[in-house]
Write an enzyme that holds these catalytic residues in place. Structure first.
Site, PDB file in Angstrom:
ATOM      1  N   MET A 162       9.388   0.111  -7.451  1.00 49.86           N
ATOM      2  CA  MET A 162       8.181  -0.637  -7.090  1.00 49.86           C
ATOM      3  C   MET A 162       7.267   0.256  -6.243  1.00 49.86           C
ATOM      4  O   MET A 162       6.377  -0.249  -5.531  1.00 49.86           O
ATOM      5  CB  MET A 162       8.550  -1.919  -6.340  1.00 49.86           C
ATOM      6  CG  MET A 162       9.377  -2.853  -7.215  1.00 49.86           C
ATOM      7  SD  MET A 162       9.225  -4.575  -6.777  1.00 49.86           S
ATOM      8  CE  MET A 162       9.946  -4.565  -5.162  1.00 49.86           C
TER       9      MET A 162
ATOM     10  N   LEU B  97       7.374   5.401  -2.577  1.00 51.62           N
ATOM     11  CA  LEU B  97       8.587   6.196  -2.811  1.00 51.62           C
ATOM     12  C   LEU B  97       9.092   6.882  -1.545  1.00 51.62           C
ATOM     13  O   LEU B  97       8.318   7.297  -0.689  1.00 51.62           O
ATOM     14  CB  LEU B  97       8.317   7.252  -3.888  1.00 51.62           C
ATOM     15  CG  LEU B  97       7.891   6.719  -5.257  1.00 51.62           C
ATOM     16  CD1 LEU B  97       7.743   7.873  -6.248  1.00 51.62           C
ATOM     17  CD2 LEU B  97       8.862   5.677  -5.799  1.00 51.62           C
TER      18      LEU B  97
ATOM     19  N   GLY C  92      15.326   7.873  -1.080  1.00 50.89           N
ATOM     20  CA  GLY C  92      16.259   7.072  -1.876  1.00 50.89           C
ATOM     21  C   GLY C  92      15.852   7.095  -3.346  1.00 50.89           C
ATOM     22  O   GLY C  92      16.667   7.374  -4.239  1.00 50.89           O
ATOM     23  N   HIS C  93      14.570   6.851  -3.598  1.00 55.59           N
ATOM     24  CA  HIS C  93      14.056   6.894  -4.975  1.00 55.59           C
ATOM     25  C   HIS C  93      14.223   8.307  -5.554  1.00 55.59           C
ATOM     26  O   HIS C  93      14.640   8.477  -6.708  1.00 55.59           O
ATOM     27  CB  HIS C  93      12.564   6.545  -5.020  1.00 55.59           C
ATOM     28  CG  HIS C  93      12.228   5.157  -4.568  1.00 55.59           C
ATOM     29  ND1 HIS C  93      11.472   4.907  -3.444  1.00 55.59           N
ATOM     30  CD2 HIS C  93      12.532   3.942  -5.095  1.00 55.59           C
ATOM     31  CE1 HIS C  93      11.314   3.593  -3.300  1.00 55.59           C
ATOM     32  NE2 HIS C  93      11.951   2.991  -4.281  1.00 55.59           N
TER      33      HIS C  93
ATOM     34  N   MET D 101      17.270   3.821   3.662  1.00 51.72           N
ATOM     35  CA  MET D 101      15.853   4.009   3.328  1.00 51.72           C
ATOM     36  C   MET D 101      15.378   2.851   2.468  1.00 51.72           C
ATOM     37  O   MET D 101      16.110   2.369   1.606  1.00 51.72           O
ATOM     38  CB  MET D 101      15.658   5.329   2.601  1.00 51.72           C
ATOM     39  CG  MET D 101      15.836   6.494   3.524  1.00 51.72           C
ATOM     40  SD  MET D 101      15.110   7.967   2.844  1.00 51.72           S
ATOM     41  CE  MET D 101      15.556   9.111   4.144  1.00 51.72           C
TER      42      MET D 101
ATOM     43  N   ARG E 130      10.231  -0.997   2.508  1.00 48.70           N
ATOM     44  CA  ARG E 130       9.874  -1.957   3.556  1.00 48.70           C
ATOM     45  C   ARG E 130       9.977  -1.359   4.960  1.00 48.70           C
ATOM     46  O   ARG E 130       9.407  -1.914   5.895  1.00 48.70           O
ATOM     47  CB  ARG E 130      10.769  -3.194   3.475  1.00 48.70           C
ATOM     48  CG  ARG E 130      10.528  -4.021   2.219  1.00 48.70           C
ATOM     49  CD  ARG E 130      11.515  -5.163   2.163  1.00 48.70           C
ATOM     50  NE  ARG E 130      11.527  -5.780   0.840  1.00 48.70           N
ATOM     51  CZ  ARG E 130      10.715  -6.749   0.449  1.00 48.70           C
ATOM     52  NH1 ARG E 130       9.842  -7.226   1.288  1.00 48.70           N
ATOM     53  NH2 ARG E 130      10.789  -7.242  -0.767  1.00 48.70           N
TER      54      ARG E 130
END
Ligand code: AMP
Length: 282
Positions: A30, A33, A36-37, A186, A189
């Site tokens: 979503m 970034l 983690g992404h 991470m 949010r």
């Protein structure tokens, strides 16, 4: 980097890969970034001929319109981060209308009860929204492999069930949780937290680690009480739920049984920001 905003455009770009049977890795996100992404994109990039990263804030998985409105968005930065990886990446950032036409509603799904526990219980309709958008995205991108973070462990289990239900020819991989230096998982949010809230939020992982360490020694009810105690009288943190659950069924556990594998799951509010985390216990 070319950004593909429609399903036609991304499918045209992927045509050579479809035709030559090249492997397509997929990382649905979503946006906003973080590392983690990126860890998912890097794994996908090692294991495939190309990677599609979707950036789409999916309205049907939000049960709270304010949460959807406030969800962090940083599209330009996201593209820059992906460009800097210098991998064979396609960005797919569709409009809501391209995914849902004019019907922004979820398909009715049952994920063998997985959808009613924890996140599903506290965010009504959340997993139907997740299932709906992923079913659509999988049918557009047609990936061979798709990568999801264990940060959203319940989602990972739901996605595996979705793939079975929809008979999608994709293999799902779960990837480890990437954390900040203070242990906080991470999350996009985290960008909504003040410095003080960010520091306070380190209690989430600290408590999960304590539960992990004490898991073999204490009963489940004692562990539940320890967690309640840690979050008692904390002005900035409000515990929404803490549960120890079987990793396959995600059913809450009252008593440990041999040969079962468990994880601890937690959701905490800092003001209006809701954070989730989990940890393996045995
Ligand atoms: P989101 O953009 O929050 O929907 O997340 C997109 C994907 O990244 C999901 O599969 C998440 O589980 C994964 N993800 C988010 N945060 C982390 C993290 N801290 N470590 C590993 N994966 C993560």
């Amino acid at each position: 980097m070319i950004i593909h905003n429609t399903s036609d455009s991304i499918q045209r770009a992927l045509l050579p890969f479809f035709k030559k049977n090249k492997s397509i890795g997929f990382v649905p996100t979503m946006g906003a970034l973080h590392m983690g992404h990126i860890s998912l994109v890097e794994k996908a990039s090692i294991e495939n001929d190309c990677v599609v990263v979707s950036i789409f804030v999916n309205p049907t998985q939000f049960n709270n319109s304010q949460d959807l409105e406030k969800y962090p968005r940083s599209f330009k930065d996201d593209v820059k981060i992906l460009e800097d990886l210098k991998s064979n990446i396609f960005v797919f950032a569709p409009e809501v209308s391209n995914i849902y036409a004019n019907k922004i509603i979820s398909k009715k799904y049952r994920f063998s009860g997985l959808e009613n526990k924890m996140e599903g219980k506290h965010r009504k309709g959340h997993f139907e929204g997740v299932g709906t958008v992923l079913n659509i995205l999988f049918r557009i991108v047609k990936p061979n492999k798709a990568y999801f973070g264990e940060k959203d462990f319940q989602q990972l289990q739901v996605v595996k069930k979705l793939v079975e239900i929809e008979k999608l020819p994709v293999t799902i991989f779960g990837c480890s949780i990437i954390r900040e230096e203070n242990g906080l998982a991470m999350s996009s949010r985290n960008k909504l937290l003040t410095k003080i809230q960010f520091n306070e939020a380190s209690l989430i992982y600290k408590t999960l680690s304590e539960v992990q360490q004490k898991f073999n020694v204490y009963s489940i009810s004692k562990l539940n009480n320890i967690v309640k105690e840690r979050f008692k009288n904390r002005n900035l943190l409000k515990l929404e739920y803490f549960e120890i659950a079987n990793i396959k069924t995600l059913k809450t556990v009252k008593r440990k049984r041999n040969n079962n594998t468990y994880r601890a799951f937690i959701a905490v509010f800092l003001g209006k920001v809701r954070l989730i985390d989990n940890i393996m216990l045995n």
